[in-house]
Design an enzyme around this catalytic site. Structure first.
Site, PDB file in Angstrom:
ATOM      1  N   SER A  75      13.587  35.456  59.136  1.00 16.72           N
ATOM      2  CA  SER A  75      12.304  34.846  59.511  1.00 16.72           C
ATOM      3  C   SER A  75      11.086  35.556  58.937  1.00 16.72           C
ATOM      4  CB  SER A  75      12.186  34.768  61.036  1.00 16.72           C
ATOM      5  OG  SER A  75      12.905  33.655  61.525  1.00 16.72           O
ATOM      6  N   LYS A 111       8.692  33.350  57.121  1.00 11.34           N
ATOM      7  CA  LYS A 111       7.579  32.613  57.722  1.00 11.34           C
ATOM      8  C   LYS A 111       6.220  33.192  57.332  1.00 11.34           C
ATOM      9  CE  LYS A 111      10.156  30.702  61.659  1.00 11.34           C
ATOM     10  NZ  LYS A 111      11.456  31.396  61.660  1.00 11.34           N
ATOM     11  N   SER A 132       8.149  32.728  66.361  1.00  8.82           N
ATOM     12  CA  SER A 132       9.054  32.448  65.244  1.00  8.82           C
ATOM     13  C   SER A 132       9.752  31.101  65.395  1.00  8.82           C
ATOM     14  CB  SER A 132      10.106  33.565  65.098  1.00  8.82           C
ATOM     15  OG  SER A 132      10.665  33.557  63.805  1.00  8.82           O
TER      16      SER A 132
END
Length: 451
Positions: A68, A71, A132
């Site tokens: 993640s 992101k 997230s």
């Protein structure tokens, strides 16, 4: 007698050999290790945030899974779209079947989204940056580019633009494509993963907080309610446990992005500021005592930050609006004055090791866009950028910079006064004077050569 001398000589040689072996062995044991601060991770990096200078690295250029931390690129492109007025924070965007389906998987980090229902860009961004939320990231990617397929093309193009080196983005979330329920972007494969190096991740973080410092305001939010009092209400606790009030709280930490998948392991991009000095850290597949745990990504980051704050300091070598030694003025062509005083727009700083003597070098570069034969051509306005200045410390180990830089960030050098263009008569008189001055100098040099 000869035998006695030979025995003494043999003893001396033996002692010298033993001493040399002892010297070599002690030197070898004293040599610094590649990973001299004991970071347990597949890759790690430490960067001073204002200059982009790398101060520590372990396996920094290996392509690894980033989970993640992906992101951060999605955040960057959303913020860029808002700056370019292609999106606005209060704009309401619809949620596709794909984004909604991923958002309903609570085995992943998510807030529940309803297909075809509209959510503001701000709602989705906060869910992505704080919690997230994967479905929210997909919805934002579709809002920016129309489809995630188009968005990943933009991600990879942006990686090149930001000088991130070799990189591979295959989706907007950082999830393994195999977790996207067969709806992974066209042109990618089910087994594909997002891959970056620690240096590339640090470069992305560097650009995110420099180009869009407002990203830190969201990143440091400890907790927030998604859609409070509405359908889908969800409490979003930040996954960054180094923020104040959390289990691994660390003074100064205010970002930036965690990540975890089975493929990537435990990952974390951190940033912390104390006394005006900010550092960026990255750990990839962090472990503690050989075990991959959520706490490991924070304990390994702590090692790097402890090293940074205890070992380095940021030193001002030229204050903002101060004089640059040897470059107090700049030559002016065709002006009423033949020179103008200059100073750096911002302070010039270098990173140094605490307790160690540093060798500072000032780097001064003229602005080619306004120069003519090493001079600035009048008229010149006060505050015009005529050069750039930076400083380097040759005592520090050269581990490079993030973002494709080759030196510390160049600070603009500006004029402290305006210089008007001289009139034609003054220029003519000056030209005649220069003509006769050149003749005189040539004649004098000729006479000197006779003798």
């Amino acid at each position: 007698m000869r035998n006695a001398v030979q025995k003494q000589l043999i003893c001396v040689i033996a002692v010298m050999l033993m001493a040399s072996v002892f010297f070599v062995s002690t030197q070898a044991s004293a040599a610094p290790k590649t990973d001299d601060i004991g970071v347990e991770a597949d890759a790690a990096i430490l960067v001073e945030a204002s200059t982009g200078k790398v101060l520590y690295g372990k396996n920094t250029d290996a392509l690894l899974g980033i989970a993640s931390m992906t992101k951060m690129m999605t955040e960057y492109l959303v913020l860029e779209s808002i700056k370019d007025k292609k999106l606005s924070w209060d704009q309401r965007v619809p949620v596709s079947k794909y984004a909604a389906k991923i958002s309903q998987d609570y085995g992943l980090s998510n807030v529940p989204l309803i297909e075809n229902q509209k959510y503001t860009v701000k709602e989705l961004y906060d869910a992505m940056a704080i919690y997230s939320a994967n479905g929210a990231a997909i919805a934002l990617a579709e809002a920016v580019s129309g489809s995630e397929e188009n968005f990943i093309k933009l991600m990879n193009e942006t990686a090149k633009r930001l000088n991130m080196g070799e990189s591979k983005f295959v989706n907007s979330t950082g999830l393994s494509n195999s977790l996207l329920k067969g709806m992974y972007p066209k042109g990618t494969k089910e087994e594909d993963e997002n891959l970056l190096s620690a240096r590339a991740v640090a470069t992305l973080a560097y650009h995110l907080i420099h180009d869009y410092p407002e990203s830190l305001e969201v990143a440091k939010t400890p907790s927030k309610m998604f859609r409070q009092g509405q359908q889908g209400e969800t409490k979003m606790n930040n996954w960054n446990k180094m923020l104040p009030g959390f289990s691994a709280a660390y003074s100064g930490v205010d970002g930036l992005k965690t990540g975890h998948t089975d493929f990537a392991g435990q990952c974390f991009t951190g940033t912390a500021e104390r006394n005006g000095v900010r550092y960026i850290t990255v750990v990839m597949n962090a472990k503690e005592n050989g075990k991959s745990t959520e706490a490991a990504r924070f304990s390994q980051t702590k090692k790097i930050l402890d090293y940074a704050f205890s070992h380095f300091q940021l030193k001002e070598v030229v204050p903002a609006n101060g004089e640059i030694k040897g470059h107090e003025t700049i030559d002016v062509a065709k002006g009423k004055s033949k020179e103008a005083s200059v100073s750096p727009k911002n302070s010039v700083k270098i990173i140094t090791e605490k307790g160690q003597k540093d060798h500072t070098k000032i780097n001064f570069k003229l602005n080619d866009k306004v120069m003519n034969d090493q001079k600035v051509v009048a008229p010149i306005k006060k505050g015009e950028t005529v050069a750039y200045v930076s400083a380097t410390n040759s005592n520090l180990k050269d581990l490079g910079y993030v973002g494709g830089q080759t030196t510390d960030s160049m600070t603009p050098v500006v004029t402290n006064e305006s210089v008007e263009k001289a009139g034609w008569f003054s220029l003519a008189i000056r030209s005649i004077g220069n003509f006769f001055s050149d003749i005189w100098m040539n004649a004098a040099n000729t006479v000197n050569n006779w003798f």
